[in-house]
Write a protein that holds these residues in place. Structure first.
Motif, short mmCIF file in Angstrom:
data_model
loop_
_atom_site.label_atom_id
_atom_site.label_comp_id
_atom_site.label_asym_id
_atom_site.label_seq_id
_atom_site.Cartn_x
_atom_site.Cartn_y
_atom_site.Cartn_z
N ASP A 133 3.59 2.16 1.73
CA ASP A 133 4.19 2.68 2.95
C ASP A 133 5.65 2.26 3.09
O ASP A 133 6.30 2.62 4.05
N VAL A 184 -7.78 -0.16 -1.72
CA VAL A 184 -7.17 -1.08 -0.76
C VAL A 184 -7.71 -0.80 0.63
O VAL A 184 -7.82 0.35 1.04
N TYR A 230 0.83 -1.21 0.00
CA TYR A 230 0.00 0.00 0.00
C TYR A 230 0.86 1.27 0.00
O TYR A 230 0.40 2.35 0.35
N ARG A 272 -4.85 3.73 -2.87
CA ARG A 272 -5.31 3.45 -1.51
C ARG A 272 -6.83 3.48 -1.39
O ARG A 272 -7.38 2.97 -0.41
N ILE A 304 -7.09 -1.77 4.81
CA ILE A 304 -5.98 -2.19 5.66
C ILE A 304 -6.48 -2.42 7.09
O ILE A 304 -7.20 -1.59 7.64
#
Length: 223
Positions: free
Chosen positions: A54, A84, A52, A81, A86
């Motif tokens: 990061d 996605v 993602y 994002r 998380i």
């Protein structure tokens, strides 16, 4: 079958002397449920973070939801994002916001009006059996309940890919079982691709899954 994640000679490193992932090659399909395991320090969380954006890609290629992450710009990363979801081990809820508003967060970011946000939040809180606690605050909930709120939030914007980093690591056996059931439901009912980092694959899932193991910088599928 279209890949939702595809790595080619992927290298992830914190500096030139500490390479975590070394020339990994793997792919994940749109309808997969995937477990990623490995010893502590093997790079499991680092690999998830790279998916993602990061964790910067040192070399090679990592394509997620048709976006190449090596050298990705800020606007493209923001769009990625939005596809996605998380889930973290430590929940990362906003303690000053009630449960409903926490679940609404991804939709607020995308600019949906309040009516749409509330309707989707109610739907997902009902799915995780927490609609009756929508006006509570995170610190008023148990750890298992907080993780269910985090799951509802992660699914609020109908992501194509759900990334989970040790989602049951701090939960008791009962709460862990509930989370695994909900993750399976996300895959089966919503068609979301689910990728889970865990130290141990749970027994009795009664579903097909794929298993990648990290060892010495390599990502190997266990057949």
């Amino acid at each position: 079958m279209r890949h939702i994640v595809e790595a080619r000679d992927l290298i992830l490193e914190y500096d030139k002397s500490f390479r975590v992932i070394n020339k990994a090659n793997f792919s994940i399909n749109v309808n997969d449920f995937v477990f990623i395991t490995g010893k502590s320090g093997s790079g499991k969380s680092t690999l998830i973070r790279s998916m993602y954006g990061d964790m910067a890609i040192s070399d090679g290629s990592l394509n997620v939801c048709l976006n190449e992450l090596k050298g990705i710009n800020h606007s493209s990363l923001a769009l990625l994002r939005q596809r996605v979801g998380i889930i973290f081990q430590d929940f990362r809820l906003i303690n000053e916001w009630n449960v409903e508003k926490n679940v609404m967060l991804p939709l607020i970011i995308k600019g949906y009006n309040q009516s749409v946000c509330k309707k989707q939040a109610a739907k997902l809180l009902n799915h995780v059996n927490l609609l009756h606690k929508s006006d509570r605050f995170p610190l008023e909930l148990s750890g298992g309940e907080q993780q269910r709120v985090a799951m509802a939030r992660a699914l609020a914007h109908n992501p194509q890919l759900l990334l989970c980093d040790e989602p049951t690591g701090s939960l008791d056996d009962y709460s862990s079982e509930v989370i695994w059931m909900l993750l399976r439901s996300a895959r089966e009912a919503l068609g979301t691709c689910v990728v889970v980092v865990t130290h141990k694959i749970p027994a009795g899932l009664r579903m097909h899954y794929r298993h990648f193991e990290l060892s010495n910088g390599e990502v190997n599928e266990i057949i």
